[in-house]
Design an enzyme around this catalytic site. Structure first.
Site, PDB file in Angstrom:
ATOM      1  N   CYS A   1      40.635  21.122  39.861  1.00  0.00           N
ATOM      2  CA  CYS A   1      40.640  22.357  40.665  1.00  0.00           C
ATOM      3  C   CYS A   1      41.940  22.965  40.534  1.00  0.00           C
ATOM      4  CB  CYS A   1      40.542  21.927  42.055  1.00  0.00           C
ATOM      5  SG  CYS A   1      38.641  21.253  42.099  1.00  0.00           S
TER       6      CYS A   1
ATOM      7  N   HIS B   1      42.165  27.767  46.494  1.00  0.00           N
ATOM      8  CA  HIS B   1      41.306  27.415  45.468  1.00  0.00           C
ATOM      9  C   HIS B   1      39.990  27.261  46.289  1.00  0.00           C
ATOM     10  CE1 HIS B   1      38.430  24.763  43.784  1.00  0.00           C
ATOM     11  NE2 HIS B   1      38.538  23.744  44.447  1.00  0.00           N
TER      12      HIS B   1
ATOM     13  N   ASN C   1      32.083  26.565  44.585  1.00  0.00           N
ATOM     14  CA  ASN C   1      33.141  26.069  44.326  1.00  0.00           C
ATOM     15  C   ASN C   1      33.220  26.106  42.521  1.00  0.00           C
ATOM     16  OD1 ASN C   1      35.046  24.171  43.103  1.00  0.00           O
ATOM     17  ND2 ASN C   1      35.251  23.089  45.149  1.00  0.00           N
TER      18      ASN C   1
HETATM   19  N1  ACO Z   1      21.970  18.684  52.562  1.00  0.00           N
HETATM   20  C1  ACO Z   1      21.713  18.135  53.786  1.00  0.00           C
HETATM   21  N2  ACO Z   1      22.099  16.961  54.019  1.00  0.00           N
HETATM   22  C2  ACO Z   1      23.117  16.368  53.312  1.00  0.00           C
HETATM   23  C3  ACO Z   1      23.585  17.029  52.032  1.00  0.00           C
HETATM   24  C4  ACO Z   1      22.913  18.337  51.680  1.00  0.00           C
HETATM   25  N3  ACO Z   1      23.363  18.909  50.606  1.00  0.00           N
HETATM   26  N4  ACO Z   1      24.567  16.291  51.489  1.00  0.00           N
HETATM   27  C5  ACO Z   1      24.697  15.292  52.451  1.00  0.00           C
HETATM   28  N5  ACO Z   1      23.771  15.328  53.474  1.00  0.00           N
HETATM   29  C6  ACO Z   1      23.760  14.374  54.444  1.00  0.00           C
HETATM   30  C7  ACO Z   1      24.279  12.941  54.133  1.00  0.00           C
HETATM   31  O1  ACO Z   1      23.099  12.502  53.577  1.00  0.00           O
HETATM   32  C8  ACO Z   1      24.513  12.408  55.535  1.00  0.00           C
HETATM   33  O2  ACO Z   1      23.412  11.957  56.059  1.00  0.00           O
HETATM   34  P1  ACO Z   1      23.249  10.608  56.985  1.00  0.00           P
HETATM   35  O3  ACO Z   1      24.211  10.853  58.222  1.00  0.00           O
HETATM   36  O4  ACO Z   1      21.852  10.535  57.362  1.00  0.00           O
HETATM   37  O5  ACO Z   1      23.682   9.510  56.292  1.00  0.00           O
HETATM   38  C9  ACO Z   1      24.883  13.531  56.277  1.00  0.00           C
HETATM   39  O6  ACO Z   1      24.395  14.900  55.665  1.00  0.00           O
HETATM   40  C10 ACO Z   1      26.381  13.767  56.492  1.00  0.00           C
HETATM   41  O7  ACO Z   1      26.954  13.478  55.090  1.00  0.00           O
HETATM   42  P2  ACO Z   1      28.539  13.507  54.824  1.00  0.00           P
HETATM   43  O8  ACO Z   1      28.739  13.332  53.443  1.00  0.00           O
HETATM   44  O9  ACO Z   1      29.187  12.685  55.704  1.00  0.00           O
HETATM   45  O10 ACO Z   1      28.519  15.062  55.079  1.00  0.00           O
HETATM   46  P3  ACO Z   1      30.032  15.735  55.456  1.00  0.00           P
HETATM   47  O11 ACO Z   1      29.585  16.202  56.925  1.00  0.00           O
HETATM   48  O12 ACO Z   1      31.413  15.077  55.178  1.00  0.00           O
HETATM   49  O13 ACO Z   1      29.890  17.036  54.447  1.00  0.00           O
HETATM   50  C11 ACO Z   1      31.086  17.706  52.747  1.00  0.00           C
HETATM   51  C12 ACO Z   1      30.038  16.927  53.285  1.00  0.00           C
HETATM   52  C13 ACO Z   1      30.501  19.165  52.940  1.00  0.00           C
HETATM   53  C14 ACO Z   1      31.230  17.649  51.281  1.00  0.00           C
HETATM   54  C15 ACO Z   1      32.414  17.562  53.558  1.00  0.00           C
HETATM   55  O14 ACO Z   1      32.946  16.090  53.272  1.00  0.00           O
HETATM   56  C16 ACO Z   1      33.588  18.309  53.016  1.00  0.00           C
HETATM   57  O15 ACO Z   1      33.851  19.439  53.469  1.00  0.00           O
HETATM   58  N6  ACO Z   1      34.426  17.581  52.234  1.00  0.00           N
HETATM   59  C17 ACO Z   1      35.586  18.436  51.587  1.00  0.00           C
HETATM   60  C18 ACO Z   1      35.651  18.361  50.409  1.00  0.00           C
HETATM   61  C19 ACO Z   1      35.076  19.638  49.471  1.00  0.00           C
HETATM   62  O16 ACO Z   1      34.676  20.479  50.203  1.00  0.00           O
HETATM   63  N7  ACO Z   1      35.218  19.514  48.123  1.00  0.00           N
HETATM   64  C20 ACO Z   1      34.505  20.202  47.703  1.00  0.00           C
HETATM   65  C21 ACO Z   1      34.943  19.998  46.247  1.00  0.00           C
HETATM   66  S1  ACO Z   1      36.522  19.135  45.946  1.00  0.00           S
HETATM   67  C22 ACO Z   1      37.769  20.211  45.785  1.00  0.00           C
HETATM   68  O17 ACO Z   1      37.356  21.384  45.265  1.00  0.00           O
HETATM   69  C23 ACO Z   1      39.028  20.280  46.033  1.00  0.00           C
END
Ligand code: ACO
Length: 336
Positions: free
Chosen positions: A115, A263, A293
């Site tokens: 990224c 980014h 992204n």
């Molecule tokens: N749709 C529906 N439910 C989902 C999805 C989806 N696409 N993905 C995961 N879930 C579920 C999971 O299974 C989990 O369910 P559970 O509680 O029953 O186990 C629940 O949603 C929560 O999952 P988490 O992985 O804990 O979700 P989180 O709230 O952390 O959100 C996310 C995930 C959006 C990726 C978050 O961690 C985040 O914002 N991370 C930042 C990193 C990022 O955005 N990276 C982008 C790429 S990296 C970069 O460019 C630097």
């Protein structure tokens, strides 16, 4: 003494729009979940079977940047190509740009900083120009991610986030030291390399022949992996640090920023940074809502789009900032 500046910009995204509702037909997810967590409404995916590739999308963006720069292709002195999704394991796409654009036998550097790839590529171009070695450097960032994602419910935590596209810029030489790229700042922390990674195929881990031989449907080593919460926590800290580093180096304040182009990792991360630096909506450019992204390509797509919309004027202070897999992060401070 020379400085370097953005002389031409271009971007290309495939026509094929994939909405959150489209994804929810093949993955157990919803528009509400994706928008709430990431801000993404839709992204572009190349049409399966189409001729779009990382190289060809990069080439399209490069042609636009070249045209906008007003340069002749023979004036390009170096190619720098950033991607995490190359068409081939080796060689990297840079050499194909040399061939397809019909450039002289100039050097082609492939950058693997995920990224942060465009920020790294910009910094590389800047150094070559400031030292007087080159006059015009073509930098490209392109990603074709859709073909490599786990498009089943198993991969939903990551597959809904990424999109395809490319951006490019010509970095040119100037003697006006008060404008152009004022500074760039690059960092890495390999300790967290696997928090956002794709471990196979790799000659040090599992090579393609091992994967084929095992033929294991549960093998997910060739899909990207992300520890989302951990990435989020690190991203907000590193984004802030490296923006501050750039501002401090140039005796500037956050309030001096005319346009921050982060980014496009996740809208929530960008909003966190916006709030931390007390920036208005007009001071931050986001387009993750429409493209998802696109890793290395996200900054040049956003930069070219913002410029096309007339949001960047001569004299503006533009800040590029990235964080991603590696971890790698960096910033570029520009007086436009
Ligand atoms: N749709 C529906 N439910 C989902 C999805 C989806 N696409 N993905 C995961 N879930 C579920 C999971 O299974 C989990 O369910 P559970 O509680 O029953 O186990 C629940 O949603 C929560 O999952 P988490 O992985 O804990 O979700 P989180 O709230 O952390 O959100 C996310 C995930 C959006 C990726 C978050 O961690 C985040 O914002 N991370 C930042 C990193 C990022 O955005 N990276 C982008 C790429 S990296 C970069 O460019 C630097």
């Amino acid at each position: 003494m020379y400085t370097s500046y953005f002389k031409g910009l271009g971007f290309y995204v495939p026509d094929n729009v994939v909405t959150n509702d489209d994804l929810s037909k093949i993955i157990d997810t919803s528009d509400e979940w994706i928008q709430e967590r990431t801000g993404i409404k839709e992204r572009r995916h190349v049409i399966p079977g189409s001729e779009d590739s990382t190289t060809s999308m990069g080439l399209k963006a490069a042609k636009i940047a070249l045209e906008n720069s007003g340069l002749d292709k023979d004036e390009i002195d170096l190619i720098v190509f950033a991607t995490l999704s190359p068409d081939m394991y080796f060689p990297g796409p840079g050499v194909y740009i040399q061939k397809e654009l019909g450039l002289r036998n100039v050097g082609a550097i492939d950058v693997r900083a995920q990224c942060s790839g465009f920020v790294y590529a910009t910094s590389i171009a800047d150094q070559f120009i400031k030292t007087g070695m080159y006059k015009n450097v073509l930098i490209i960032a392109s990603e074709l991610q859709s073909k490599g994602l786990d498009m089943t419910t198993r991969g939903r935590g990551i597959s809904v986030i990424f999109g395809d596209g490319a951006g490019a810029a010509i970095i040119g030489r100037s003697e006006d030291l008060n404008t152009g790229i004022l500074s760039s700042h690059l960092h890495s922390e390999g300790e967290h390399a696997e928090a956002l990674s794709m471990t196979a195929p790799g000659l040090g881990s599992r090579w393609v022949t091992d994967i084929l031989k095992d033929n294991d449907p549960e093998d997910i080593s060739y899909y990207p992996y992300m520890n989302g919460t951990f990435v989020f926590k690190n991203a907000v800290v590193r984004f802030a640090e490296v923006i501050n580093e750039g501002l401090k180096t140039n005796n500037l304040q956050a309030s001096d920023i005319d346009l921050l182009i982060p980014h496009q990792a996740n809208l929530r991360i960008a909003q966190f940074i916006q709030k931390k630096f007390r920036l208005s909506d007009d001071q931050v450019y986001n387009n993750i809502m429409y493209y998802g992204n696109t890793t290395a390509a996200s900054i040049p797509i956003a930069l070219a789009e913002a410029h096309q919309k007339g949001l960047i004027k001569k004299g503006d202070l533009v800040v590029l900032a990235a964080f991603g897999s590696g971890f790698t992060w960096g910033s570029v401070i520009i007086r436009w």
